[in-house]
Every structure is written in C-alpha cells, then in structure tokens.
Write a protein that holds these residues in place. Structure first.
Motif, PDB file in Angstrom:
ATOM      1  N   ALA A  59       0.819  -1.155  -0.184  1.00  0.00           N
ATOM      2  CA  ALA A  59      -0.067  -0.044   0.059  1.00  0.00           C
ATOM      3  C   ALA A  59       1.018   1.144  -0.027  1.00  0.00           C
ATOM      4  CB  ALA A  59      -0.843   0.184   1.182  1.00  0.00           C
ATOM      5  N   GLU A  60       2.121   1.197   0.487  1.00  0.00           N
ATOM      6  CA  GLU A  60       2.794   2.480   0.522  1.00  0.00           C
ATOM      7  C   GLU A  60       3.335   2.606  -0.691  1.00  0.00           C
ATOM      8  OE1 GLU A  60       3.849   4.569   2.782  1.00  0.00           O
ATOM      9  OE2 GLU A  60       2.518   3.697   4.444  1.00  0.00           O
ATOM     10  N   ARG A  61       3.647   1.487  -1.430  1.00  0.00           N
ATOM     11  CA  ARG A  61       4.090   1.846  -2.815  1.00  0.00           C
ATOM     12  C   ARG A  61       2.860   2.350  -3.616  1.00  0.00           C
ATOM     13  NH1 ARG A  61       7.275  -3.608  -4.799  1.00  0.00           N
ATOM     14  NH2 ARG A  61       7.744  -2.349  -6.590  1.00  0.00           N
ATOM     15  N   LEU A  62       1.682   1.906  -3.463  1.00  0.00           N
ATOM     16  CA  LEU A  62       0.702   2.454  -4.428  1.00  0.00           C
ATOM     17  C   LEU A  62       0.456   3.811  -3.708  1.00  0.00           C
ATOM     18  CD1 LEU A  62      -1.903  -0.608  -3.904  1.00  0.00           C
ATOM     19  CD2 LEU A  62      -0.413   0.128  -6.056  1.00  0.00           C
ATOM     20  N   ARG A  63       0.735   4.201  -2.635  1.00  0.00           N
ATOM     21  CA  ARG A  63       0.604   5.636  -2.255  1.00  0.00           C
ATOM     22  C   ARG A  63       1.286   6.454  -3.145  1.00  0.00           C
ATOM     23  NH1 ARG A  63      -0.167   8.520   3.079  1.00  0.00           N
ATOM     24  NH2 ARG A  63       0.817  10.396   2.736  1.00  0.00           N
ATOM     25  N   GLU A  64       2.662   6.223  -3.234  1.00  0.00           N
ATOM     26  CA  GLU A  64       3.374   7.064  -4.329  1.00  0.00           C
ATOM     27  C   GLU A  64       2.754   7.235  -5.516  1.00  0.00           C
ATOM     28  OE1 GLU A  64       6.552   8.548  -3.537  1.00  0.00           O
ATOM     29  OE2 GLU A  64       5.683   7.952  -1.379  1.00  0.00           O
ATOM     30  N   LEU A  65       2.167   6.170  -6.076  1.00  0.00           N
ATOM     31  CA  LEU A  65       1.724   6.333  -7.539  1.00  0.00           C
ATOM     32  C   LEU A  65       0.302   7.299  -7.258  1.00  0.00           C
ATOM     33  CD1 LEU A  65       1.522   2.713  -8.887  1.00  0.00           C
ATOM     34  CD2 LEU A  65       2.925   4.566  -9.511  1.00  0.00           C
ATOM     35  N   LEU A  66      -0.329   6.921  -6.330  1.00  0.00           N
ATOM     36  CA  LEU A  66      -1.645   7.862  -5.986  1.00  0.00           C
ATOM     37  C   LEU A  66      -1.218   9.423  -5.762  1.00  0.00           C
ATOM     38  CD1 LEU A  66      -3.676   5.256  -3.610  1.00  0.00           C
ATOM     39  CD2 LEU A  66      -4.299   6.716  -5.714  1.00  0.00           C
ATOM     40  N   LEU A  67      -0.024   9.690  -5.006  1.00  0.00           N
ATOM     41  CA  LEU A  67       0.265  10.852  -4.703  1.00  0.00           C
ATOM     42  C   LEU A  67       0.847  11.701  -5.954  1.00  0.00           C
ATOM     43  CD1 LEU A  67       1.222  11.071  -1.140  1.00  0.00           C
ATOM     44  CD2 LEU A  67      -0.769  11.228  -1.859  1.00  0.00           C
ATOM     45  N   HIS A  68       1.534  10.882  -6.619  1.00  0.00           N
ATOM     46  CA  HIS A  68       2.494  11.618  -7.631  1.00  0.00           C
ATOM     47  C   HIS A  68       2.221  11.260  -9.262  1.00  0.00           C
ATOM     48  CE1 HIS A  68       4.452  13.338  -4.352  1.00  0.00           C
ATOM     49  NE2 HIS A  68       4.689  11.898  -3.731  1.00  0.00           N
ATOM     50  N   GLU A  69       1.418  10.035  -9.594  1.00  0.00           N
ATOM     51  CA  GLU A  69       1.487   9.888 -10.784  1.00  0.00           C
ATOM     52  C   GLU A  69      -0.241  10.160 -11.310  1.00  0.00           C
ATOM     53  OE1 GLU A  69       3.993   7.865 -12.244  1.00  0.00           O
ATOM     54  OE2 GLU A  69       2.920   7.700 -13.967  1.00  0.00           O
ATOM     55  N   PRO A  70       0.127  10.900 -12.552  1.00  0.00           N
ATOM     56  CA  PRO A  70      -1.385  11.250 -13.005  1.00  0.00           C
ATOM     57  C   PRO A  70      -2.126  10.164 -13.524  1.00  0.00           C
ATOM     58  CG  PRO A  70       0.683  12.438 -14.413  1.00  0.00           C
ATOM     59  CD  PRO A  70       1.218  11.347 -13.468  1.00  0.00           C
ATOM     60  N   MET A  71      -3.174  10.353 -13.167  1.00  0.00           N
ATOM     61  CA  MET A  71      -4.287   9.117 -13.287  1.00  0.00           C
ATOM     62  C   MET A  71      -5.817   9.499 -13.415  1.00  0.00           C
ATOM     63  SD  MET A  71      -4.270   7.211  -9.894  1.00  0.00           S
ATOM     64  CE  MET A  71      -2.545   7.054  -9.498  1.00  0.00           C
TER      65      MET A  71
END
Ligand code: ATP
Ligand code: MG
Length: 229
Positions: free
Chosen positions: A57-69
């Motif tokens: 979930a911490e890895r997914l957090r990085e995507l959620l906070l920084h990756e456009p989606m």
C-alpha cells in the motif's frame, strides 16, 4: 473474499480510531500524543496511515500522490491499497486486541473521491463493503478547517505539493462538504474538531474524548507487541 478469521469475536465495537480532514488540517500533529495515551491507558497500538500502512500500500501511495491518473483508476487504487492494508495490518492487529490509530480511512474516500472528484456513491459503497464490511471505526476525529486556512498552513510547512494538495480551493470545499455529510450519517462515531483552534486546545479536546472512548470498551483480547514508535 477476504479472510475474516478471528474477527467475529471482536464484534462491531472494534478498536479502530481514525483521523480525518482536508490536507493541512492538523491530523498528523496529534497522532503521537494519541498513541501515547492509548498505550498508557489502553494497551498496545498500531499507528498507521492511508493511503499506505502496508509495504504494498505504501508503494501504491507513491503512485496515488504523484502519478497522473483518471478518477476511477484513483478510486480503484485507493481500495487496492486499503484491501492490502486491512488484510495484512489492520485486521490482524484488531484480532490481537491492539488498538489501531489510522491517519485517514474510508471516510476520506467518500470525501475526496466521492464529494471531491464526483465518483459514484454506489461504486464506493460496493468497494467499501467488499474490502472491509467487517472493519469500521469506533471513533473518527474530523479536523474541520476552512480550506483557505489549511492552504496557508500547507504553504508554511510543505515543499512541493502532491496530486491532492495541488487541487484548488473549490475542490477542498467539496471535500469538506463530503466530510460534513459523513459526520451527519454517523453522528455517534464522528467527533468534529474545530481545527482553527490552537494546538493545545485541540489536544485537550481530543485526548479527553479518547480517554472516554478507551473507558467505554470492556477489557478485550490479550494484548501482544507494539508497533508504536
Ligand atoms: N491548530 C493549529 N494551528 C496552527 N497550525 C497548526 C495547527 N495544527 C497543525 N498546524 C500546522 O499545520 C501544518 C499541517 O499540519 P498537519 O501536517 O498535522 O496536517 P495534516 O492534516 O496531517 O495534513 P495532511 O493531510 O496533508 O497530512 C503543520 O505545519 C502543523 O504544524
Ligand atoms: Mg498528515
């Protein structure tokens, strides 16, 4: 379907406490003192956060906070992270009799992805029921703050803004309204804090209520270990 072993004996009054509110409202400022109180009076504590709280979930957090989606991808990733967090961290901790103190949980999804992004309530409700129908907060502390004031606090304390912090004031107004709606739906669970007060006023309110919360529960399962720093 998720494994639910051990949870049946805990029932609905689980030792899950959540902190909610818009970015910069002051949640994280108080979490350590809350954990200390729980340890002094209530036993062992797992302090966690969302998105995050488990390695995946911490890895997914990085995507959620920084990756456009897109918004639906965001909603699915939030619940993917939450599913892992609940399965690997929250459910086992509650089953061991620990308190779980979590910086954001599903009320944040209703507020941010529901009210903020306009995602469909039926989809959120289905995901919530699928991921953690058996795990609900005993108490939710809602740090309610004017979005302009929260933005000022963030400007003083933060470097570059993440995907959520970069949203405009109208977005945070909608999120705040989303939290208001959640509070109205679950008045017994929500404790609204006027987060414009100073930190010591807030700490007093919070810790007094938390003490009552601890005392309202009967002694539970054996308490083992502690993940609290
Ligand atoms: N009552 C208060 N009055 C003034 N400033 C405060 C108050 N509480 C916290 N702050 C400051 O505001 C900033 C944001 O607080 P904090 O990081 O606790 O917010 P947060 O709700 O956890 O935000 P996020 O959701 O983005 O993690 C920090 O610099 C903190 O020191
Ligand atoms: Mg925080």
């Amino acid at each position: 379907m998720n494994a639910r072993s051990g949870m049946e004996s805990i029932g609905v009054r689980q030792r899950l406490i959540t902190l909610e509110g818009i970015d910069g409202a002051g949640k994280s400022t108080h979490i350590k003192a809350m954990a200390q109180l729980l340890q002094e009076q209530g036993g062992s504590v797992l302090v966690s956060r969302e998105p995050g709280g488990s390695a995946l979930a911490e890895r997914l957090r990085e995507l959620l906070l920084h990756e456009p989606m897109g918004s639906f991808t965001e909603l699915l990733l939030i619940f993917a992270a939450r599913n892992d967090h609940v399965e690997r961290s929250i459910r086992p901790a509650l089953a061991r009799g620990q308190w779980v103190l979590c910086d954001r949980f599903t009320d944040a999804t209703w507020a941010y992805q529901g009210a903020g992004r306009g995602m469909d309530a039926a989809q959120i409700a289905w995901l919530e029921a699928s991921v953690h129908a058996d795990v609900q907060p005993l108490r939710t502390y809602w740090f309610d703050l004017d979005p302009m004031e929260a933005a000022k606090r963030r400007a003083l304390s933060r470097g570059s803004a993440d995907r959520f912090e970069s949203e405009d004031l109208r977005f945070f107004e909608r999120v705040r309204t989303g939290y208001q709606e959640r509070a109205a739906l679950r008045p017994d669970c929500f404790f609204r804090i006027d987060a414009s007060q100073n930190q010591s006023q807030i700490a007093e309110l919070l810790l007094n209520d938390l003490k009552e919360c601890i005392q309202s529960l009967p002694a539970g399962a054996p308490i083992i270990g502690s993940d609290c720093a």
